[in-house]
Design an enzyme around this catalytic site. Structure first.
Site, PDB file in Angstrom:
ATOM      1  N   ASN A   1      28.954  75.382  49.507  1.00  0.00           N
ATOM      2  CA  ASN A   1      27.598  75.842  50.205  1.00  0.00           C
ATOM      3  C   ASN A   1      27.438  74.433  51.019  1.00  0.00           C
ATOM      4  O   ASN A   1      26.447  73.637  50.391  1.00  0.00           O
ATOM      5  CB  ASN A   1      26.812  76.514  49.564  1.00  0.00           C
ATOM      6  CG  ASN A   1      25.632  77.160  50.276  1.00  0.00           C
ATOM      7  OD1 ASN A   1      25.460  77.004  51.574  1.00  0.00           O
ATOM      8  ND2 ASN A   1      24.929  77.831  49.729  1.00  0.00           N
TER       9      ASN A   1
ATOM     10  N   ARG B   1      10.326  77.623  58.652  1.00  0.00           N
ATOM     11  CA  ARG B   1      10.794  78.603  59.744  1.00  0.00           C
ATOM     12  C   ARG B   1       9.492  79.561  60.108  1.00  0.00           C
ATOM     13  O   ARG B   1       9.036  80.212  59.132  1.00  0.00           O
ATOM     14  CB  ARG B   1      11.912  79.536  59.646  1.00  0.00           C
ATOM     15  CG  ARG B   1      13.086  78.667  59.802  1.00  0.00           C
ATOM     16  CD  ARG B   1      14.420  79.418  59.129  1.00  0.00           C
ATOM     17  NE  ARG B   1      14.984  78.936  58.126  1.00  0.00           N
ATOM     18  CZ  ARG B   1      15.810  79.516  57.355  1.00  0.00           C
ATOM     19  NH1 ARG B   1      16.533  80.554  57.867  1.00  0.00           N
ATOM     20  NH2 ARG B   1      16.284  79.116  56.058  1.00  0.00           N
TER      21      ARG B   1
ATOM     22  N   GLU C   1      24.769  83.896  44.461  1.00  0.00           N
ATOM     23  CA  GLU C   1      25.737  83.997  45.668  1.00  0.00           C
ATOM     24  C   GLU C   1      27.100  83.535  45.594  1.00  0.00           C
ATOM     25  O   GLU C   1      28.078  83.815  45.883  1.00  0.00           O
ATOM     26  CB  GLU C   1      25.207  83.251  46.766  1.00  0.00           C
ATOM     27  CG  GLU C   1      23.584  84.042  47.206  1.00  0.00           C
ATOM     28  CD  GLU C   1      22.840  83.241  48.115  1.00  0.00           C
ATOM     29  OE1 GLU C   1      22.578  83.474  49.225  1.00  0.00           O
ATOM     30  OE2 GLU C   1      22.063  82.057  47.590  1.00  0.00           O
TER      31      GLU C   1
END
Length: 393
Positions: free
Chosen positions: A9, A241, A379
């Site tokens: 990742n 964000r 994940e």
């Protein structure tokens, strides 16, 4: 076919990895680690499945190791640690697969070129995801690599829920809601039958809350709506964000503040969210421990926006059977879970404070009409499973 499956990742300044043994009984964790600050002052640390430290290294300040150097170090480390385990394949988290990629795919030069087209849709993630793939493809062209997409799980979202009210030709061209964090949601969907069979077969909202944050409405384990949309900047406020924003604000910043596209991009991706609202930090732990008014303001907005989105997703499902918290904040912040559940009392959530303090897994009271859970996501394991399936098929 025994050996090892590696998962990579790659972020903008870090490279995380996991290694799994493939055995007859399934995938077994072997190693996990990361290299941080790969462009400035790299630091490497790895642990085995039991959590014992297996390796550390630091480079001098100013060392620009980059993705290529970081990846080479990880590959050499894994070879040294597991000399008798052939590396079968490497699976990569790739944030955006667009309309084209709805399932994991074996990577070659052609696939890599097609994935480059999605860089403008995920500028914080996609270039770095692909940099690691490109580096390994050049160094080990014989080694199978598999791209696993954060958008793929959401391809089940109904067409009407993917649409923006823009000229339809843009929708056909791919300007639509994609949704992200799909690998996390897919893993949670795989766990739900073991955790709460009613929720697995029914209507569940999963809250993936971390530095990046989103929520997903699932009907019988399939995504039907998500807070994130065309890009991973939409939806909830995140670490840096902004989340959902009136597009008129963007026009105002261009016309009245003279900001160009790159300046606006930097603001909404890197200088907004918890950091921008608080003026203190992008880290929820820091904000919860701070007495600064800005910290409280940011946390209050975060919780409020989650509540708004939860109501919206419950409406999309036509009701609610369960909520599931996951991700760094969702799994670890007792305070955020408590505040979200208290605000969701109108949806039938009755929190058990003691269970919440203990971390769950079930954090709702006995008899709660809507059950609440804390389920750690994985994940990396999801990517390893996909990678194994891709090379076996």
């Amino acid at each position: 076919m025994t050996g090892a499956i590696a998962v990579v990742n790659a972020g903008s300044s870090s490279l995380k990895f996991c290694v799994y043994f493939h055995r007859a009984q399934g995938l077994e964790p072997a190693l996990r680690g990361q290299i941080e600050s790969i462009h400035t002052e790299p630091r490497f640390k790895a642990r085995d499945a039991a959590g014992a430290e297996r390796g550390t290294k630091s480079w001098p300040k100013g060392t620009a190791l980059g993705h290529e150097g970081a990846l080479h170090h990880v590959v050499d480390f894994v070879r040294a640690q597991l000399p008798d385990e052939p590396l079968l394949a490497v699976g990569h988290r790739v944030v955006h697969g667009g309309m084209e990629f709805a399932a994991p795919v074996r990577i070659d030069a052609n696939v890599l070129a097609r994935l480059d087209a999605f860089i403008p849709l995920a500028p914080l993630h996609q270039p770095h995801n692909l940099a690691a793939i490109r580096s390994l493809l050049a160094a080990r062209p014989d080694l199978p690599q598999v791209a696993c997409f954060d958008t793929a799980f959401h391809r089940s979202i109904p067409e009407v829920a993917q649409m923006f009210a823009l000229p339809y030709a843009l929708h056909v061209e791919g300007v639509r809601r994609f949704g992200f964090h799909g690998l996390s949601y897919e893993y949670i969907a795989s766990r739900l039958p073991h955790v709460d069979p009613v929720a697995a077969a029914g209507r569940t909202v999963v809250l993936h809350l971390g530095n990046g944050a989103s929520m997903c409405a699932m009907q019988a384990g399939r995504s039907v709506a998500s807070t994130m949309g065309f890009t991973a900047v939409d939806g909830l406020p995140m670490g840096t964000r902004c989340g959902s924003i009136d597009p008129g604000v963007i026009l105002y910043l261009m016309d009245e503040r003279g900001m160009d596209a790159r300046a606006i991009e930097k603001m909404i991706y890197n200088a907004s969210g918890l950091l921008g609202v608080s003026g203190v930090s992008s880290d929820m732990r820091t904000l919860l421990a701070s007495a600064e008014p800005g910290a409280k303001r940011a946390v209050d907005l975060y919780v409020y926006r989650i509540g708004r989105e939860l109501g919206s997703l419950a409406a999309a499902l036509g009701g609610l059977d369960a909520v599931v918290f996951t991700g760094g904040i969702g799994e670890n912040s007792t305070v955020i879970r408590e505040r979200v559940c208290r605000d969701a009392a109108w949806l039938g959530v009755d929190l058990d404070p003691e269970a919440n303090e203990a971390g769950g897994p079930c954090i709702s009271a006995a008899g709660s009409r809507t059950r609440a859970w804390t389920v750690p996501t994985d994940e990396e394991l999801m990517i390893a499973r996909h990678t194994l399936s891709a090379i076996a098929g």
